[in-house]
Design an enzyme around this catalytic site. Structure first.
Site, mmCIF file in Angstrom:
data_model
loop_
_atom_site.group_PDB
_atom_site.id
_atom_site.type_symbol
_atom_site.label_atom_id
_atom_site.label_comp_id
_atom_site.label_asym_id
_atom_site.label_seq_id
_atom_site.Cartn_x
_atom_site.Cartn_y
_atom_site.Cartn_z
ATOM 1 N N ALA A 63 -0.650 7.520 -7.241
ATOM 2 C CA ALA A 63 0.114 8.392 -8.127
ATOM 3 C C ALA A 63 1.079 7.515 -8.930
ATOM 4 C CB ALA A 63 0.884 9.407 -7.305
ATOM 5 N N GLY A 108 -2.909 7.747 -3.992
ATOM 6 C CA GLY A 108 -3.728 8.769 -4.653
ATOM 7 C C GLY A 108 -5.115 8.274 -5.033
ATOM 8 N N GLU A 111 -7.145 8.611 -1.974
ATOM 9 C CA GLU A 111 -7.334 10.054 -1.764
ATOM 10 C C GLU A 111 -8.378 10.616 -2.732
ATOM 11 O OE1 GLU A 111 -3.040 10.400 -2.182
ATOM 12 O OE2 GLU A 111 -2.964 11.464 -0.273
ATOM 13 N N GLU A 131 2.135 4.774 0.766
ATOM 14 C CA GLU A 131 3.275 5.629 0.401
ATOM 15 C C GLU A 131 4.537 5.345 1.206
ATOM 16 O OE1 GLU A 131 0.176 6.688 0.840
ATOM 17 O OE2 GLU A 131 -0.410 7.934 -0.862
HETATM 18 N N1 CAA Z 1 2.291 3.799 -10.596
HETATM 19 C C1 CAA Z 1 2.724 3.367 -11.794
HETATM 20 N N2 CAA Z 1 2.419 2.162 -12.290
HETATM 21 C C2 CAA Z 1 1.649 1.355 -11.549
HETATM 22 C C3 CAA Z 1 1.167 1.728 -10.297
HETATM 23 C C4 CAA Z 1 1.507 3.028 -9.813
HETATM 24 N N3 CAA Z 1 1.056 3.504 -8.631
HETATM 25 N N4 CAA Z 1 0.451 0.707 -9.787
HETATM 26 C C5 CAA Z 1 0.493 -0.276 -10.704
HETATM 27 N N5 CAA Z 1 1.210 0.104 -11.773
HETATM 28 C C6 CAA Z 1 1.495 -0.664 -12.984
HETATM 29 C C7 CAA Z 1 2.541 -1.723 -12.727
HETATM 30 O O1 CAA Z 1 3.842 -1.179 -12.798
HETATM 31 C C8 CAA Z 1 2.252 -2.700 -13.830
HETATM 32 O O2 CAA Z 1 2.784 -2.191 -15.041
HETATM 33 P P1 CAA Z 1 3.530 -3.202 -16.094
HETATM 34 O O3 CAA Z 1 2.446 -4.151 -16.523
HETATM 35 O O4 CAA Z 1 3.989 -2.277 -17.154
HETATM 36 O O5 CAA Z 1 4.609 -3.884 -15.303
HETATM 37 C C9 CAA Z 1 0.729 -2.637 -13.971
HETATM 38 O O6 CAA Z 1 0.336 -1.391 -13.369
HETATM 39 C C10 CAA Z 1 0.014 -3.741 -13.226
HETATM 40 O O7 CAA Z 1 0.476 -3.728 -11.887
HETATM 41 P P2 CAA Z 1 1.084 -5.029 -11.154
HETATM 42 O O8 CAA Z 1 1.724 -5.938 -12.133
HETATM 43 O O9 CAA Z 1 1.910 -4.552 -10.007
HETATM 44 O O10 CAA Z 1 -0.279 -5.712 -10.641
HETATM 45 P P3 CAA Z 1 -0.451 -6.656 -9.376
HETATM 46 O O11 CAA Z 1 -1.833 -7.220 -9.466
HETATM 47 O O12 CAA Z 1 0.683 -7.596 -9.230
HETATM 48 O O13 CAA Z 1 -0.394 -5.664 -8.097
HETATM 49 C C11 CAA Z 1 -0.917 -3.653 -6.862
HETATM 50 C C12 CAA Z 1 -1.380 -4.687 -7.925
HETATM 51 C C13 CAA Z 1 -0.840 -4.333 -5.499
HETATM 52 C C14 CAA Z 1 -1.947 -2.539 -6.809
HETATM 53 C C15 CAA Z 1 0.465 -3.116 -7.253
HETATM 54 O O14 CAA Z 1 0.426 -2.696 -8.607
HETATM 55 C C16 CAA Z 1 0.953 -1.978 -6.429
HETATM 56 O O15 CAA Z 1 1.366 -2.163 -5.283
HETATM 57 N N6 CAA Z 1 0.919 -0.732 -6.993
HETATM 58 C C17 CAA Z 1 1.442 0.436 -6.361
HETATM 59 C C18 CAA Z 1 0.553 0.915 -5.237
HETATM 60 C C19 CAA Z 1 1.157 2.122 -4.565
HETATM 61 O O16 CAA Z 1 2.216 2.080 -3.967
HETATM 62 N N7 CAA Z 1 0.441 3.269 -4.621
HETATM 63 C C20 CAA Z 1 0.854 4.485 -4.009
HETATM 64 C C21 CAA Z 1 1.602 5.345 -4.996
HETATM 65 S S1 CAA Z 1 2.306 6.761 -4.225
HETATM 66 C C22 CAA Z 1 1.039 7.896 -4.111
HETATM 67 O O17 CAA Z 1 -0.095 7.642 -4.467
HETATM 68 C C23 CAA Z 1 1.446 9.215 -3.554
HETATM 69 C C24 CAA Z 1 0.349 10.194 -3.344
HETATM 70 O O18 CAA Z 1 -0.443 10.122 -2.412
HETATM 71 C C25 CAA Z 1 0.225 11.322 -4.219
#
Ligand code: CAA
Length: 257
Positions: A63, A108, A111, A131
């Protein structure tokens, strides 16, 4: 720009999440687009299978954290409901859906993959429910569908530690059915989708429905439903054609009725 692209290859549809700059993070607009695509596919009588994938290096990284950051509890509940609606619309399509997980399937994204009938993974895929790292919990089915896919022990470990797993581990625990070299993933998913497209469409749709509904039903009810549906498909032209073709030693020509 379309957030969820739809492409047709004969009787097979490919849905591609297309927000690669944000690793296909699921914001409201993307979830609404996904829900609309599922509704569109539900109306498509000639459709036989769907492959869901992501553009770029992620399937979906979860998400959208930037969008979620400012949500009130009421808005967060509504966001979770939207995700559930979109995924349920996909899950309840009459035709089989295959998640072709090309990269990150986190939160998400994992999921969403679990809302598909099964998962094929690239060697580059990473699965997880991170999460708890953000002080929240899964909101689009991570405490429900994931349990059915991998069992309660692995669901607990994934959800409660937030630690990601690689494709080979996902295969071992039954989260992914198969693992492919990255360049072979779509070809593999499309080949399976095409195999399905050549079977009796009513039989495939009814079997899918029983497998989905049966898991929530009491065992006796599930068995009774199977018996009734088994009888029902004997009313189709396709079963007449399928059995006649077998006995005449030729390929069947199914019509979907
Ligand atoms: N939401 C918003 N933006 C996201 C994102 C997310 N879940 N995941 C990645 N992005 C964005 C980053 O902010 C970044 O944007 P900018 O270039 O503008 O800075 C871009 O995508 C590229 O990401 P990274 O620079 O972080 O890439 P990386 O290769 O260094 O890392 C990753 C990759 C490990 C997947 C890392 O992006 C990450 O940890 N992302 C978040 C994962 C996460 O926590 N997901 C769970 C979300 S909560 C959820 O999903 C709740 C639910 O069940 C409903």
């Amino acid at each position: 720009m379309e957030l969820v692209r739809l492409e047709r290859r004969g009787a097979v549809a490919i849905l591609t999440l297309d927000r690669p700059d944000a690793l296909n993070a699921l914001d409201r607009a993307t979830l609404e687009a996904l829900r609309a695509r599922a509704a569109q596919l539900a109306e498509d009588a000639a459709l036989r299978a769907v492959v869901v994938t992501g553009e770029g290096r992620a399937f979906a990284a979860g998400a959208d954290i930037a969008e979620m950051r400012g949500l009130t509890p009421t808005q967060a509940e509504s966001f979770s409901r939207l995700g559930h609606e979109a995924f349920a619309a996909l899950e309840s399509l009459a035709v089989p859906t295959i998640a072709a997980v090309n990269g990150y399937a986190l939160g998400g994204g994992c999921e969403l993959a679990c809302a598909c009938d099964w998962i094929y993974a690239s060697e580059k895929a990473r699965f997880g429910q991170p999460e708890v790292n953000l002080g929240i919990l899964p909101g689009f089915g991570g405490t429900s569908r994931l349990v059915r896919r991998v069992g309660i022990g692995w669901a607990r470990e994934l959800v409660l530690t937030g630690a990601p797993i690689k494709a080979d581990e996902a295969l071992r625990i039954g989260l992914a059915n198969r693992v492919f070299a990255p360049e072979a993933l779509m070809e593999g998913a499309l080949a399976t989708a095409q195999t399905i497209a050549e079977k009796g469409p009513v039989a495939v749709a009814q079997a899918k429905r029983l497998l989905l509904e049966g898991q929530d039903a009491d065992g006796r009810v599930a068995n009774a439903l199977e018996q009734a549906t088994f009888g029902l498909v004997f009313s189709t032209r396709d079963r007449e054609e399928g059995m006649t073709a077998f006995l005449e030693k030729r390929d069947p020509a199914f019509e979907g009725r």
